[in-house]
Design an enzyme around this catalytic site. Structure first.
Site, PDB file in Angstrom:
ATOM      1  N   ALA A 128     -12.784  -3.091  13.837  1.00 52.58           N
ATOM      2  CA  ALA A 128     -12.614  -4.510  14.190  1.00 52.58           C
ATOM      3  C   ALA A 128     -11.347  -5.072  13.539  1.00 52.58           C
ATOM      4  O   ALA A 128     -10.599  -5.840  14.152  1.00 52.58           O
ATOM      5  CB  ALA A 128     -13.839  -5.307  13.752  1.00 52.58           C
ATOM      6  N   LYS A 145      -8.656  -3.326  12.667  1.00 56.12           N
ATOM      7  CA  LYS A 145      -7.447  -2.683  13.201  1.00 56.12           C
ATOM      8  C   LYS A 145      -7.117  -3.234  14.591  1.00 56.12           C
ATOM      9  O   LYS A 145      -5.952  -3.381  14.944  1.00 56.12           O
ATOM     10  CB  LYS A 145      -7.633  -1.158  13.220  1.00 56.12           C
ATOM     11  CG  LYS A 145      -7.761  -0.559  11.818  1.00 56.12           C
ATOM     12  CD  LYS A 145      -6.424  -0.525  11.109  1.00 56.12           C
ATOM     13  CE  LYS A 145      -6.408  -1.069   9.731  1.00 56.12           C
ATOM     14  NZ  LYS A 145      -5.107  -0.981   9.061  1.00 56.12           N
ATOM     15  N   GLY A 190       0.835  -1.215   0.000  1.00 55.55           N
ATOM     16  CA  GLY A 190       0.000   0.000   0.000  1.00 55.55           C
ATOM     17  C   GLY A 190       0.854   1.242   0.000  1.00 55.55           C
ATOM     18  O   GLY A 190       0.582   2.213   0.704  1.00 55.55           O
ATOM     19  N   SER A 239       1.777   3.183  -2.782  1.00 56.29           N
ATOM     20  CA  SER A 239       1.712   4.118  -3.914  1.00 56.29           C
ATOM     21  C   SER A 239       1.274   5.504  -3.471  1.00 56.29           C
ATOM     22  O   SER A 239       1.501   6.480  -4.169  1.00 56.29           O
ATOM     23  CB  SER A 239       0.752   3.586  -4.985  1.00 56.29           C
ATOM     24  OG  SER A 239      -0.552   3.466  -4.458  1.00 56.29           O
ATOM     25  N   TYR A 268     -14.136  -1.516  10.153  1.00 57.35           N
ATOM     26  CA  TYR A 268     -12.733  -1.095  10.037  1.00 57.35           C
ATOM     27  C   TYR A 268     -12.030  -1.225  11.392  1.00 57.35           C
ATOM     28  O   TYR A 268     -10.933  -1.796  11.493  1.00 57.35           O
ATOM     29  CB  TYR A 268     -12.694   0.347   9.529  1.00 57.35           C
ATOM     30  CG  TYR A 268     -11.323   0.983   9.548  1.00 57.35           C
ATOM     31  CD1 TYR A 268     -10.371   0.649   8.589  1.00 57.35           C
ATOM     32  CD2 TYR A 268     -10.965   1.917  10.526  1.00 57.35           C
ATOM     33  CE1 TYR A 268      -9.114   1.234   8.598  1.00 57.35           C
ATOM     34  CE2 TYR A 268      -9.715   2.505  10.541  1.00 57.35           C
ATOM     35  CZ  TYR A 268      -8.792   2.164   9.578  1.00 57.35           C
ATOM     36  OH  TYR A 268      -7.545   2.744   9.593  1.00 57.35           O
ATOM     37  N   ASN A 275       1.183  -2.522   5.386  1.00 51.75           N
ATOM     38  CA  ASN A 275       0.505  -1.235   5.577  1.00 51.75           C
ATOM     39  C   ASN A 275      -0.816  -1.115   4.809  1.00 51.75           C
ATOM     40  O   ASN A 275      -1.685  -0.355   5.214  1.00 51.75           O
ATOM     41  CB  ASN A 275       1.471  -0.115   5.138  1.00 51.75           C
ATOM     42  CG  ASN A 275       0.767   1.209   4.973  1.00 51.75           C
ATOM     43  OD1 ASN A 275       0.525   1.917   5.948  1.00 51.75           O
ATOM     44  ND2 ASN A 275       0.407   1.558   3.745  1.00 51.75           N
ATOM     45  N   VAL A 325      -2.888  -7.652  -1.792  1.00 51.47           N
ATOM     46  CA  VAL A 325      -2.534  -8.287  -0.512  1.00 51.47           C
ATOM     47  C   VAL A 325      -3.547  -9.346  -0.075  1.00 51.47           C
ATOM     48  O   VAL A 325      -3.290 -10.100   0.863  1.00 51.47           O
ATOM     49  CB  VAL A 325      -2.366  -7.247   0.631  1.00 51.47           C
ATOM     50  CG1 VAL A 325      -1.164  -6.358   0.389  1.00 51.47           C
ATOM     51  CG2 VAL A 325      -3.636  -6.422   0.852  1.00 51.47           C
ATOM     52  N   ILE A 365      -3.901  11.478   9.963  1.00 51.16           N
ATOM     53  CA  ILE A 365      -2.691  11.770   9.199  1.00 51.16           C
ATOM     54  C   ILE A 365      -3.080  12.452   7.889  1.00 51.16           C
ATOM     55  O   ILE A 365      -4.046  12.048   7.232  1.00 51.16           O
ATOM     56  CB  ILE A 365      -1.921  10.460   8.907  1.00 51.16           C
ATOM     57  CG1 ILE A 365      -1.605   9.723  10.223  1.00 51.16           C
ATOM     58  CG2 ILE A 365      -0.656  10.728   8.112  1.00 51.16           C
ATOM     59  CD1 ILE A 365      -0.818  10.490  11.248  1.00 51.16           C
TER      60      ILE A 365
HETATM   61  P1  NAP Z   1      -4.613   5.371   1.147  1.00 57.62           P
HETATM   62  O1  NAP Z   1      -4.035   6.725   1.006  1.00 57.62           O
HETATM   63  O2  NAP Z   1      -6.004   5.112   0.667  1.00 57.62           O
HETATM   64  O3  NAP Z   1      -3.604   4.334   0.466  1.00 57.62           O
HETATM   65  C1  NAP Z   1      -3.901   2.969   0.484  1.00 57.62           C
HETATM   66  C2  NAP Z   1      -2.809   2.210  -0.227  1.00 57.62           C
HETATM   67  O4  NAP Z   1      -3.101   0.804  -0.144  1.00 57.62           O
HETATM   68  C3  NAP Z   1      -2.693   2.555  -1.693  1.00 57.62           C
HETATM   69  O5  NAP Z   1      -1.348   2.473  -2.081  1.00 57.62           O
HETATM   70  C4  NAP Z   1      -3.517   1.443  -2.369  1.00 57.62           C
HETATM   71  O6  NAP Z   1      -3.065   1.301  -3.718  1.00 57.62           O
HETATM   72  C5  NAP Z   1      -3.147   0.254  -1.474  1.00 57.62           C
HETATM   73  N1  NAP Z   1      -4.112  -0.850  -1.448  1.00 57.62           N
HETATM   74  C6  NAP Z   1      -5.426  -0.820  -1.163  1.00 57.62           C
HETATM   75  N2  NAP Z   1      -5.948  -2.060  -1.260  1.00 57.62           N
HETATM   76  C7  NAP Z   1      -4.919  -2.877  -1.600  1.00 57.62           C
HETATM   77  C8  NAP Z   1      -4.818  -4.275  -1.853  1.00 57.62           C
HETATM   78  N3  NAP Z   1      -5.883  -5.099  -1.776  1.00 57.62           N
HETATM   79  N4  NAP Z   1      -3.613  -4.795  -2.184  1.00 57.62           N
HETATM   80  C9  NAP Z   1      -2.532  -3.993  -2.277  1.00 57.62           C
HETATM   81  N5  NAP Z   1      -2.556  -2.669  -2.047  1.00 57.62           N
HETATM   82  C10 NAP Z   1      -3.750  -2.125  -1.716  1.00 57.62           C
HETATM   83  O7  NAP Z   1      -4.603   4.891   2.684  1.00 57.62           O
HETATM   84  P2  NAP Z   1      -3.858   5.505   3.973  1.00 57.62           P
HETATM   85  O8  NAP Z   1      -4.738   6.520   4.570  1.00 57.62           O
HETATM   86  O9  NAP Z   1      -2.456   5.826   3.638  1.00 57.62           O
HETATM   87  O10 NAP Z   1      -3.880   4.217   4.917  1.00 57.62           O
HETATM   88  C11 NAP Z   1      -2.819   3.280   4.931  1.00 57.62           C
HETATM   89  C12 NAP Z   1      -2.897   2.467   6.192  1.00 57.62           C
HETATM   90  O11 NAP Z   1      -2.878   3.354   7.308  1.00 57.62           O
HETATM   91  C13 NAP Z   1      -4.161   1.636   6.321  1.00 57.62           C
HETATM   92  O12 NAP Z   1      -3.852   0.388   6.883  1.00 57.62           O
HETATM   93  C14 NAP Z   1      -5.030   2.458   7.264  1.00 57.62           C
HETATM   94  O13 NAP Z   1      -5.901   1.640   7.994  1.00 57.62           O
HETATM   95  C15 NAP Z   1      -3.967   3.081   8.155  1.00 57.62           C
HETATM   96  N6  NAP Z   1      -4.386   4.313   8.827  1.00 57.62           N
HETATM   97  C16 NAP Z   1      -4.593   5.484   8.121  1.00 57.62           C
HETATM   98  C17 NAP Z   1      -4.911   6.650   8.825  1.00 57.62           C
HETATM   99  C18 NAP Z   1      -5.075   7.986   8.137  1.00 57.62           C
HETATM  100  O14 NAP Z   1      -5.270   9.018   8.812  1.00 57.62           O
HETATM  101  N7  NAP Z   1      -4.974   8.064   6.828  1.00 57.62           N
HETATM  102  C19 NAP Z   1      -5.082   6.615  10.218  1.00 57.62           C
HETATM  103  C20 NAP Z   1      -4.882   5.420  10.872  1.00 57.62           C
HETATM  104  C21 NAP Z   1      -4.520   4.280  10.180  1.00 57.62           C
HETATM  105  P3  NAP Z   1      -3.938   0.572  -4.873  1.00 57.62           P
HETATM  106  O15 NAP Z   1      -5.313   1.149  -4.818  1.00 57.62           O
HETATM  107  O16 NAP Z   1      -3.169   0.879  -6.119  1.00 57.62           O
HETATM  108  O17 NAP Z   1      -3.907  -0.881  -4.546  1.00 57.62           O
END
Ligand code: NAP
Length: 259
Positions: free
Chosen positions: A159, A161, A14, A16, A157, A91, A65, A190
């Site tokens: 659940a 995490k 994840g 990109s 979600y 991630n 994944v 974030i």
């Molecule tokens: P994001 O900006 O939506 O990015 C998600 C990434 O995961 C993208 O690179 C996406 O690329 C990839 N992805 C999604 N489904 C996938 C799959 N089945 N296989 C492989 N890659 C996949 O998300 P984010 O906000 O950075 O979140 C990343 C992580 O941080 C997550 O686990 C989320 O729960 C956690 N998190 C985020 C926040 C926040 O504030 N943003 C807070 C707490 C926790 P493709 O679509 O090209 O596959």
């Protein structure tokens, strides 16, 4: 100063965009050889190209994944490109919002598959290679949502995490005999591309509820992951680091107002 991770082979799923990209950037800047993974090769490769332009070593790779076959090919790709696997940052995750009255069993299964199975499968596929490393590390991206807090629309979600942490604690025990550590970072709010798209008003109101009065950056999460992957963190396993600017600390809005 922490011992360098220069030359270590790192996989970030994840990666990109968002937090994964931040983690990938921090590891690439620190000399890690990074496999940038997402389902879309052009997007993964665009991120890898950005890291290379900044002087890092990185390669894009397309994989889902939720699929064990994809994860095995991903592990092989890291070994071919970077000579092994030392660090896996599991991630990738999704967070579609639906309140329980609207939540379908398909929504539930989709989030479970990506966030929970998508944590288990990359670890399973990378394990034979992590065992060969003298610094095997797994860093899981969980969240404050679920393990610590709740937010309407994110029961499924949350659940996943919280589930990641239950999974991590047993895996950490099982992999300790190989000196592989398994830890988790728990981000708060974030500043990712997705959150920026919600507009400055959303950002301002979220920032107001955080003692440090600002949202975190994707690099803030990368720095915590880098520490957990370092040589100096070799005796830390099965643990969590919350990176949230103090968001979970106030007992009430009044506790913030009186500060
Ligand atoms: P994001 O900006 O939506 O990015 C998600 C990434 O995961 C993208 O690179 C996406 O690329 C990839 N992805 C999604 N489904 C996938 C799959 N089945 N296989 C492989 N890659 C996949 O998300 P984010 O906000 O950075 O979140 C990343 C992580 O941080 C997550 O686990 C989320 O729960 C956690 N998190 C985020 C926040 C926040 O504030 N943003 C807070 C707490 C926790 P493709 O679509 O090209 O596959």
């Amino acid at each position: 100063m922490l011992t360098s991770i220069a030359g270590r082979s790192v996989i970030v799923t994840g990666a990109s965009k968002g937090i994964g990209k931040g983690i990938a950037k921090v590891f690439a800047r620190s000399g890690g050889k990074v496999l940038v993974v997402s389902r879309h090769l052009n997007e993964a490769e665009a991120c890898a190209e950005e890291l290379r332009r900044a002087g890092g070593t990185a390669k894009g790779h397309a994989a889902d994944v939720t699929k064990i076959g994809d994860m095995q090919v991903m592990a092989d790709a890291a070994v071919t490109a970077h000579g092994g696997i030392d660090i896996l940052c599991a991630n990738a995750g999704i967070f579609p919002q639906a309140k329980i009255e609207d939540l379908s069993s398909e929504d539930w299964d989709h989030v479970m598959a990506t966030n929970l199975r998508g944590t288990f499968l990359p670890i399973k596929a990378c394990l034979p290679h992590l065992k060969k490393s003298d610094q095997g590390r797994v860093v899981i991206t969980s969240s404050i949502t679920g393990p610590v807090t709740g937010f309407p629309g994110w029961a499924h979600y949350g659940a996943t995490k919280a589930g990641q942490l239950g999974f991590m604690r047993t895996v950490a025990i099982e992999l300790a005999k190989y000196a592989i550590t398994v830890n988790a970072v728990l981000p708060g709010n974030i500043l990712t591309e997705g959150l920026i798209a919600l507009g400055p008003e959303y950002e301002r109101s979220m920032a107001a509820s955080i003692p440090l009065k600002k949202l975190g950056t994707v690099e803030d999460i990368g720095f915590a992951a880098l520490f957990l992957a370092s040589k100096e963190a070799a005796y830390i396993t099965g643990q969590t680091i919350i990176i949230d600017g103090g968001q979970i600390l106030p007992e009430s809005l009044d506790a913030l107002a009186q500060a």
